[in-house]
Design an enzyme around this catalytic site. Structure first.
Site, PDB file in Angstrom:
ATOM      1  N   HIS A  71       0.853  -1.190   0.000  1.00  0.00           N
ATOM      2  CA  HIS A  71       0.000   0.000   0.000  1.00  0.00           C
ATOM      3  C   HIS A  71       0.884   1.232   0.000  1.00  0.00           C
ATOM      4  O   HIS A  71       1.818   1.323   0.792  1.00  0.00           O
ATOM      5  CB  HIS A  71      -0.920   0.007   1.217  1.00  0.00           C
ATOM      6  CG  HIS A  71      -1.958   1.084   1.136  1.00  0.00           C
ATOM      7  ND1 HIS A  71      -1.711   2.376   1.510  1.00  0.00           N
ATOM      8  CD2 HIS A  71      -3.224   1.066   0.688  1.00  0.00           C
ATOM      9  CE1 HIS A  71      -2.802   3.097   1.313  1.00  0.00           C
ATOM     10  NE2 HIS A  71      -3.730   2.333   0.814  1.00  0.00           N
ATOM     11  N   GLY A  89      -6.863   4.348   1.434  1.00  0.00           N
ATOM     12  CA  GLY A  89      -7.629   4.613   0.221  1.00  0.00           C
ATOM     13  C   GLY A  89      -6.779   5.200  -0.874  1.00  0.00           C
ATOM     14  O   GLY A  89      -5.558   5.075  -0.876  1.00  0.00           O
ATOM     15  N   LEU A 103     -10.317  -3.910   2.995  1.00  0.00           N
ATOM     16  CA  LEU A 103      -9.259  -3.216   2.246  1.00  0.00           C
ATOM     17  C   LEU A 103      -8.409  -2.357   3.194  1.00  0.00           C
ATOM     18  O   LEU A 103      -8.944  -1.678   4.051  1.00  0.00           O
ATOM     19  CB  LEU A 103      -9.926  -2.336   1.192  1.00  0.00           C
ATOM     20  CG  LEU A 103      -9.012  -1.834   0.085  1.00  0.00           C
ATOM     21  CD1 LEU A 103      -8.524  -2.982  -0.773  1.00  0.00           C
ATOM     22  CD2 LEU A 103      -9.747  -0.805  -0.740  1.00  0.00           C
ATOM     23  N   ASP A 104      -7.093  -2.385   3.010  1.00  0.00           N
ATOM     24  CA  ASP A 104      -6.150  -1.579   3.806  1.00  0.00           C
ATOM     25  C   ASP A 104      -6.141  -1.955   5.278  1.00  0.00           C
ATOM     26  O   ASP A 104      -5.594  -1.217   6.098  1.00  0.00           O
ATOM     27  CB  ASP A 104      -6.465  -0.068   3.699  1.00  0.00           C
ATOM     28  CG  ASP A 104      -6.393   0.442   2.271  1.00  0.00           C
ATOM     29  OD1 ASP A 104      -5.826  -0.258   1.428  1.00  0.00           O
ATOM     30  OD2 ASP A 104      -6.911   1.547   2.019  1.00  0.00           O
ATOM     31  N   GLU A 105      -6.752  -3.099   5.624  1.00  0.00           N
ATOM     32  CA  GLU A 105      -6.869  -3.413   7.046  1.00  0.00           C
ATOM     33  C   GLU A 105      -6.205  -4.721   7.446  1.00  0.00           C
ATOM     34  O   GLU A 105      -6.269  -5.122   8.583  1.00  0.00           O
ATOM     35  CB  GLU A 105      -8.352  -3.474   7.446  1.00  0.00           C
ATOM     36  CG  GLU A 105      -9.080  -2.153   7.386  1.00  0.00           C
ATOM     37  CD  GLU A 105      -8.731  -1.227   8.547  1.00  0.00           C
ATOM     38  OE1 GLU A 105      -7.921  -1.619   9.399  1.00  0.00           O
ATOM     39  OE2 GLU A 105      -9.260  -0.102   8.580  1.00  0.00           O
TER      40      GLU A 105
END
Lengths: 285, 285, 285, 285
Positions: free
Chosen positions: D193, D202, D228-230
């Site tokens: 990311h 995001g 997402l992103d977690e």
């Protein structure tokens, strides 16, 4: 000799010829620029920021003439400018609560001569740090704050601060300052936030960093605005942590980052290296 | 537009008025300074270094007049100066041996547009890297070197380089260049040394780092002079290592440091951010 | 509860079965290993190092039995071992001269509970720091040293230290300790060297770093041996500097690195995380 | 010899005696532990993680007996365990879009022997990188993805992956994988990311970092989950930026961080150094 060295800070809407105008005046008045940083945010229509250090023999006698010439030149260009002698020190009030690491580090660095500051008072909502502050010969004022007494407390703080300081530093001060206070205080306020903003805004950042399992933790020094955690960032730093760090370990590591980030921010501010550009900063460090 | 942006580099014995003189000329010729760095090594009797980026519409038409005005102004001040357009690219020859990491990283960054360089040739004393270089469409020249043929090899290299390059980069080139070569080549030569100079000068730095038990290893990019490992340092970096690192681990970690340190040094040089100040550098990065 | 947590350190010539032997004994005695680091320097014929933290209810009652079992198991394997309770603190003497930064940082961290140390005395060849040390409630001993009185001074220091400390820390102590002192003192001695060893060994490292134009400066914490600047390195760190740093700036930046490198080395030593392996260290940090 | 070195990974609900049990079995089977890391999340009631490297002559002949003994010992303790030979390599599929930096860096490191991986295929929703991948001799599959064809595209990807890989790496792959895909793929998926999570979760993190005026930008490698992103963070790093960085500069700096963070995460995963602990990781690096 210190008395022969000074710096000039200039900012405003960008236009051609500002560097030339300032350097011409300095040259005509007998000054020699020894370090200069300049940044425009855009090639056209941006904002202009400049900091120049110069050497000017017999500065104290010539200062009035220099300032008159600068005003004569820069006022028509709508520039904001300021002159400071190299040896000048910013008068500082430090607000603290119970944590001592940022406060002690600032006082200790000032004592060593590392900071161009003169801490004229420490104000705390607790008495825990009175003796430690006293060891440095700095006046300590206890102004308790409760939810009910916040307005009176801020009034008392403003009374102490009025005309006495050029900068307020929140050294892990655990109270939120009101918009009224910020407007009334009339000088910049620097805060140290115990996380790498904008991650973990708000309370309990170390616990939340632990829960999220991040591999770096950080701290952020910023100017305080009414939007909590949202003011212009001056400096940030991080340190590596691992799964083996307890919450206590994270807080200790964080304290180290906090004190060095805040010390850098205060040092740069006191040396006029930081310019506010909207919600951001230009830092000539 | 790129054609409207340029930079000027000025250096020489410090004296009052140089910043004013340069900025006045730029202003008179229609230029607007957008970024400026200036450094004098001493308040009096030092050396002066300045790099300024400026915006000047219709630069190509006005360049001759600008250069004439600069020469007219700066020659009497005994200043060395140079103008470069923002889009200009330094022509580079990379010398390599068998190790590919620094070479590949430079070619790859250039391909991405990260470097203001145009690698016009790779010269190697081995053929191992010919195919990898070919993938980038860069000419590859094999010039073998032995103790006996060193003079002829250097002559062949000089023949390839003459008039073709603005910079030579030694990307882990394992041959020592002679003083004759360095004088004849006529352009700066940047080397990457696989240690944090001045620690572990000479050969085998990773093995010696392992034996000494250091906790950080590093790399150094420097201009090459006849004194091996002694030229002006442009950039250095380090990374943390532990007792658990094998010699192979150290070499891998070192390779990562080497390629990023060399890439930074080449990028800064190509953007005219590096000034040589005796055996040191002034880097406006 | 602290009284239920302990650690065991084991080292010696590597051989099969040591991890199994130690963990079997701990398990039989009711302990649960919660963190374990083990390192062998070679797959065969190397040296073995292990540190394990464990939880053992009613440790104080069971300690004697545990130690007997460990001795019974590890003596035949020729292993050196030691047990320490998690709450134990190393008794420390700090030797200092005039510079306060390393000394103050150690005292302040100990006060905050960051170090598993108990500083029982500060010995200095100057009186400058007496008041600052007094603020922490730590005994301060002034033992002047001149070239002529060095032997008597060391004797006086040894008299103060005998049986009182587990560790001696040289916090920018500007005297070289004799081989006789090092043999007589009987406990490890940690020094902070104000450069990134092995660069700039010896005196004046910041001035020499300035002259050489390095882009990073550092500090090194190491155990003291009779070979000055050559003892096993515990920790090192660096910080970035530029051409604009004066000698004073370098010294200030260096002081920051020195205090944090020394603090880490003392913290790790006090938590039994550092093993000496010839002229190197194994650090389980 | 590589064939004599292996590692064992053990995890599960913590209980006394696991280190002892594993090391006893290894010892009985003729193995010698050369490096061991163990971590329990709590002294009581936590989770247990252990990775041990060991040397065992004639490993291939003895492996079946060793595995039987381990299963016999660890099954009653409800531990999850796995054995891997030191020379083993994880079969990897890399998913990419148009950005090449992470993909090229992984392929290049694998070619150099820095990664314990064997990239068996690259799958991309674009054809831009086909030639660059081909230079490494790795099969390149073009699987276009549109909003309408996402389900079929994922089916095609799964068809390519089934039974062929041990790990999927998203190297700046600009499509979000569905929950169905993640369940069906049956192997871990690592993503890079392009921000320091949880800051700037995001899209568009560099632009947002520029707007917020942060002084450091970063990247995060994490296991992919449906949030997402977690997912659990494996590795993060940052680099310093200034007000003078354009959006392009930030993206370039970010690309450097991304490739090295992803390379570290893949290296550690392939060497079985990463354990998932709920939404966090334990990394024995």
């Amino acid at each position: 000799m210190p008395g022969e060295h000074a710096r000039i800070m200039v900012s405003g809407a960008d236009r051609s010829g500002i560097v030339a105008a300032v350097s011409r005046v300095l040259n005509e008045q007998g000054g020699n620029i020894t370090a200069l940083d300049q940044h425009s945010t855009d090639a056209e229509g941006g904002r202009f920021f400049q900091r120049a250090e110069f050497h000017l023999p017999e500065l104290s006698e010539r200062r009035a003439a220099l300032e008159a010439a600068l005003e004569h030149t820069l006022r028509p260009l709508n520039m904001t400018w300021r002159l400071a002698e190299a040896g000048s020190r910013a008068r500082v009030a430090i607000l603290a609560s119970r944590a001592d690491h940022c406060l002690m580090d600032l006082l200790w660095r000032e004592q060593r001569g590392e900071l161009a500051t003169e801490t004229t008072m420490v104000i705390s909502n607790h008495t825990d740090l009175a003796a430690q502050v006293g060891n440095f010969g700095v006046p300590f004022h206890h102004v308790p704050v409760t939810r009910e007494t916040k307005a009176e407390a801020e009034a008392a703080q403003l009374e102490l601060l009025r005309g006495q300081v050029d900068l307020v530093v929140l050294a892990r001060y655990m109270q939120i300052l009101s918009g009224n206070f910020l407007q009334a205080v009339g000088v910049p306020v620097i805060n140290i936030h115990h996380s790498f903003l904008p991650a973990f805004m708000g309370a309990g950042p170390y616990q939340r960093a632990k829960e999220r399992g991040v591999k770096l933790i950080g701290a952020t020094a910023h100017y305080v605005t009414e939007d909590l955690d949202e003011g212009p960032i001056i400096e940030q730093d991080v340190e590596r942590v691992t799964h083996a760090y307890s919450a206590t370990d994270l807080a200790r590591t964080g304290a180290d980052i906090e004190r060095r980030v805040l010390a850098r921010a205060v040092a740069w501010h006191a040396e006029d290296r930081v310019f506010v550009d909207g919600n951001r900063t230009v830092v000539f460090a």
